[in-house]
Write a protein that holds these residues in place. Structure first.
Motif, PDB file in Angstrom:
ATOM      1  N   LEU A 157       0.837  -1.200   0.000  1.00  0.00           N
ATOM      2  CA  LEU A 157       0.000   0.000   0.000  1.00  0.00           C
ATOM      3  C   LEU A 157       0.876   1.256   0.000  1.00  0.00           C
ATOM      4  N   ARG A 158       1.959   1.218   0.758  1.00  0.00           N
ATOM      5  CA  ARG A 158       2.878   2.369   0.775  1.00  0.00           C
ATOM      6  C   ARG A 158       3.500   2.565  -0.608  1.00  0.00           C
ATOM      7  N   TYR A 159       3.851   1.448  -1.260  1.00  0.00           N
ATOM      8  CA  TYR A 159       4.415   1.547  -2.610  1.00  0.00           C
ATOM      9  C   TYR A 159       3.416   2.180  -3.568  1.00  0.00           C
ATOM     10  N   LEU A 160       2.149   1.774  -3.485  1.00  0.00           N
ATOM     11  CA  LEU A 160       1.116   2.347  -4.353  1.00  0.00           C
ATOM     12  C   LEU A 160       0.924   3.831  -4.072  1.00  0.00           C
ATOM     13  N   ALA A 161       0.973   4.201  -2.801  1.00  0.00           N
ATOM     14  CA  ALA A 161       0.828   5.618  -2.446  1.00  0.00           C
ATOM     15  C   ALA A 161       1.961   6.442  -3.050  1.00  0.00           C
ATOM     16  N   GLU A 162       3.173   5.912  -2.991  1.00  0.00           N
ATOM     17  CA  GLU A 162       4.322   6.623  -3.563  1.00  0.00           C
ATOM     18  C   GLU A 162       4.214   6.697  -5.086  1.00  0.00           C
ATOM     19  N   ALA A 163       3.835   5.561  -5.712  1.00  0.00           N
ATOM     20  CA  ALA A 163       3.756   5.520  -7.177  1.00  0.00           C
ATOM     21  C   ALA A 163       2.657   6.422  -7.715  1.00  0.00           C
ATOM     22  N   SER A 164       1.520   6.456  -7.036  1.00  0.00           N
ATOM     23  CA  SER A 164       0.378   7.227  -7.515  1.00  0.00           C
ATOM     24  C   SER A 164       0.364   8.668  -7.024  1.00  0.00           C
ATOM     25  N   GLY A 165       1.142   8.941  -5.972  1.00  0.00           N
ATOM     26  CA  GLY A 165       1.131  10.282  -5.389  1.00  0.00           C
ATOM     27  C   GLY A 165      -0.113  10.565  -4.578  1.00  0.00           C
ATOM     28  N   CYS A 166      -0.773   9.502  -4.113  1.00  0.00           N
ATOM     29  CA  CYS A 166      -2.010   9.648  -3.329  1.00  0.00           C
ATOM     30  C   CYS A 166      -1.769   9.272  -1.871  1.00  0.00           C
ATOM     31  N   GLU A 167      -2.665   9.720  -1.017  1.00  0.00           N
ATOM     32  CA  GLU A 167      -2.642   9.303   0.375  1.00  0.00           C
ATOM     33  C   GLU A 167      -3.104   7.839   0.477  1.00  0.00           C
ATOM     34  N   ILE A 168      -2.740   7.172   1.589  1.00  0.00           N
ATOM     35  CA  ILE A 168      -3.114   5.780   1.801  1.00  0.00           C
ATOM     36  C   ILE A 168      -4.632   5.589   1.730  1.00  0.00           C
ATOM     37  N   ALA A 169      -5.365   6.528   2.303  1.00  0.00           N
ATOM     38  CA  ALA A 169      -6.829   6.434   2.296  1.00  0.00           C
ATOM     39  C   ALA A 169      -7.372   6.432   0.872  1.00  0.00           C
TER      40      ALA A 169
END
Length: 245
Positions: free
Chosen positions: A88-100
């Motif tokens: 989930l942290r990787y996706l947040a970094e890749a997408s530039g979005c918050e975890i929520a």
């Protein structure tokens, strides 16, 4: 008068033969699934090969991958796998979005897959229903042919039965065309997450997602195959040592 009497007798005999049989129906519950014939199935793809792999072995192989790789396959089969905190942290970094926001987008992805599964289920139900009609028409046609073979050649009843048999054959052919069309649609229907939605989450292109998935499938199947060969070798060694003891 004799001619009319012969016609009436032929008709009465035919109706008596039909009435003496039990009414035969096709139950949808007893029909089961209808696999496509070999020439109607598509070529064996990487995806269908992966579906034959034990899910436990696949989960274990995914667990050995780094988050940037594992997350791609988990998003593809998002209904089957839960994402780890690191993924989930990787996706947040890749997408530039918050975890929520990432969690919300993953939930929408799951909803899309469920809609695809429901659509495929409707197609499969329709396919079963069409096959049931084909079987019912074929049984009726077989009975007509049996009735025709039992009638005297000098009779008007065969003409009427012949027309009925021709109509049944027309219905069978129409249902077979319908079945072929449904088979083609079900084979094209995917129940995995759309590549474009995965690409949006990873902030990359659809083409890049497709190439990643192709490489990861080969890598995962290679890992699982290697483990299977090692397991077979260890079993043979254990069996050999047991015999020696």
């Amino acid at each position: 008068r004799a001619y009319l009497l012969g016609f009436v007798l032929d008709d009465l005999v035919l109706e008596w033969k039909r009435g003496s049989r039990e009414l035969e129906t096709v139950s949808m519950e007893t029909l089961g699934e209808f696999p496509a014939p070999p020439d109607e199935r598509g070529p064996l793809s990487d995806e269908s090969s992966e579906d034959t792999v034990d899910r436990g072995a696949l989960s274990e192989a995914l667990g050995e991958l780094e988050p940037s790789k594992a997350v791609v396959m988990k998003l593809l089969y998002v209904e089957d796998y839960e994402l780890k905190a690191s993924e989930l942290r990787y996706l947040a970094e890749a997408s530039g979005c918050e975890i929520a926001e990432v969690l919300s987008r993953v939930d929408r992805l799951r909803a899309t897959v469920r809609e695809r599964e429901a659509s495929l289920k409707k197609m499969e139900d329709a396919l079963d229903a069409v096959q049931a009609w084909i079987q019912l028409y074929e049984r009726r046609r077989q009975r007509l042919l049996e009735d025709l073979s039992g009638l005297p050649p000098v009779s008007s009843a065969p003409q009427r039965l012949g027309e009925e048999e021709t109509e049944l054959q027309r219905k069978i052919e129409r249902r077979r065309r319908q079945r072929a069309k449904l088979l083609e649609q079900t084979q094209r229907r995917k129940v995995t997450a759309p590549y474009k939605d995965i690409a949006a989450l990873l902030n990359t292109s659809v083409g890049n997602v497709g190439s990643q998935i192709a490489r990861l499938r080969r890598e995962l199947l290679g890992k699982i195959g290697a483990k299977g060969r090692r397991g077979d070798g260890e079993s043979m060694e254990a069996s050999s040592s047991t015999r020696l003891d």
